[in-house]
Design a protein around this motif. Structure first.
Motif, PDB file in Angstrom:
ATOM      1  N   ALA A 163      14.065 -16.939 -18.367  1.00  0.00           N
ATOM      2  CA  ALA A 163      15.002 -16.262 -19.261  1.00  0.00           C
ATOM      3  C   ALA A 163      15.894 -17.275 -19.989  1.00  0.00           C
ATOM      4  CB  ALA A 163      15.854 -15.278 -18.475  1.00  0.00           C
ATOM      5  N   ALA A 164      16.331 -18.307 -19.277  1.00  0.00           N
ATOM      6  CA  ALA A 164      17.157 -19.332 -19.910  1.00  0.00           C
ATOM      7  C   ALA A 164      16.372 -20.088 -20.974  1.00  0.00           C
ATOM      8  CB  ALA A 164      17.685 -20.302 -18.849  1.00  0.00           C
ATOM      9  N   THR A 165      15.104 -20.373 -20.687  1.00  0.00           N
ATOM     10  CA  THR A 165      14.258 -21.061 -21.668  1.00  0.00           C
ATOM     11  C   THR A 165      14.057 -20.207 -22.913  1.00  0.00           C
ATOM     12  OG1 THR A 165      13.116 -22.198 -19.870  1.00  0.00           O
ATOM     13  CG2 THR A 165      12.018 -22.171 -22.004  1.00  0.00           C
ATOM     14  N   ALA A 166      13.819 -18.910 -22.717  1.00  0.00           N
ATOM     15  CA  ALA A 166      13.644 -18.011 -23.863  1.00  0.00           C
ATOM     16  C   ALA A 166      14.929 -17.923 -24.683  1.00  0.00           C
ATOM     17  CB  ALA A 166      13.224 -16.631 -23.376  1.00  0.00           C
ATOM     18  N   GLN A 167      16.077 -17.881 -24.021  1.00  0.00           N
ATOM     19  CA  GLN A 167      17.348 -17.806 -24.738  1.00  0.00           C
ATOM     20  C   GLN A 167      17.592 -19.081 -25.535  1.00  0.00           C
ATOM     21  OE1 GLN A 167      20.473 -19.510 -24.325  1.00  0.00           O
ATOM     22  NE2 GLN A 167      21.377 -18.212 -25.915  1.00  0.00           N
ATOM     23  N   GLN A 168      17.278 -20.221 -24.950  1.00  0.00           N
ATOM     24  CA  GLN A 168      17.468 -21.483 -25.663  1.00  0.00           C
ATOM     25  C   GLN A 168      16.528 -21.585 -26.862  1.00  0.00           C
ATOM     26  OE1 GLN A 168      17.020 -24.466 -22.660  1.00  0.00           O
ATOM     27  NE2 GLN A 168      19.101 -24.228 -21.894  1.00  0.00           N
ATOM     28  N   ALA A 169      15.302 -21.101 -26.697  1.00  0.00           N
ATOM     29  CA  ALA A 169      14.358 -21.111 -27.814  1.00  0.00           C
ATOM     30  C   ALA A 169      14.862 -20.201 -28.935  1.00  0.00           C
ATOM     31  CB  ALA A 169      12.975 -20.675 -27.350  1.00  0.00           C
ATOM     32  N   HIS A 170      15.418 -19.038 -28.569  1.00  0.00           N
ATOM     33  CA  HIS A 170      15.948 -18.119 -29.569  1.00  0.00           C
ATOM     34  C   HIS A 170      17.143 -18.749 -30.293  1.00  0.00           C
ATOM     35  CE1 HIS A 170      17.148 -14.427 -31.516  1.00  0.00           C
ATOM     36  NE2 HIS A 170      18.353 -14.524 -30.963  1.00  0.00           N
ATOM     37  N   ALA A 171      18.009 -19.411 -29.543  1.00  0.00           N
ATOM     38  CA  ALA A 171      19.186 -20.042 -30.153  1.00  0.00           C
ATOM     39  C   ALA A 171      18.785 -21.192 -31.071  1.00  0.00           C
ATOM     40  CB  ALA A 171      20.127 -20.551 -29.058  1.00  0.00           C
ATOM     41  N   ALA A 172      17.659 -21.826 -30.790  1.00  0.00           N
ATOM     42  CA  ALA A 172      17.197 -22.931 -31.623  1.00  0.00           C
ATOM     43  C   ALA A 172      16.458 -22.432 -32.861  1.00  0.00           C
ATOM     44  CB  ALA A 172      16.289 -23.846 -30.814  1.00  0.00           C
TER      45      ALA A 172
END
Length: 97
Positions: free
Chosen positions: A51-60
């Motif tokens: 979930a953290a990886t997906a959130q970081q990808a979305h923020a990028a």
């Protein structure tokens, strides 16, 4: 197993001859099973990392397909972690005593 133990106990009590030991071991609990909290905690940690990886990808600014692939991989890894601990627990419980 109870019959075997009873036969040995009676033979010892009466001073008789001990029965021959069984050749095949009986499956039993050879090790303490893994705590449920450890099993669920490790699967939860994998899910949180996904979930953290997906959130970081979305923020990028990653596209939706990339985020869906990351979320899918996180789900697969979470299930794999849970199944690993489950299989390990079963193998340990089925080992001969």
């Amino acid at each position: 197993r109870v019959a075997d133990v009873r036969a040995v106990a009676l033979a010892l009590a009466t001073g008789g001859r001990l029965p021959a030991p069984r050749e095949k071991t009986t499956p039993g609990r050879a090790a303490v099973p893994l705590a449920t909290g450890v099993q669920q905690g490790s699967a939860g940690a994998v899910a949180a990392a996904g979930a953290a990886t997906a959130q970081q990808a979305h923020a990028a600014g990653a596209n939706v397909t990339t985020i869906v692939v990351i979320a899918g991989a996180a789900i697969v890894l979470t299930v794999a972690a849970w199944l690993f601990w489950r299989a390990r627990q079963r193998r340990q419980q089925e080992r001969p005593v």
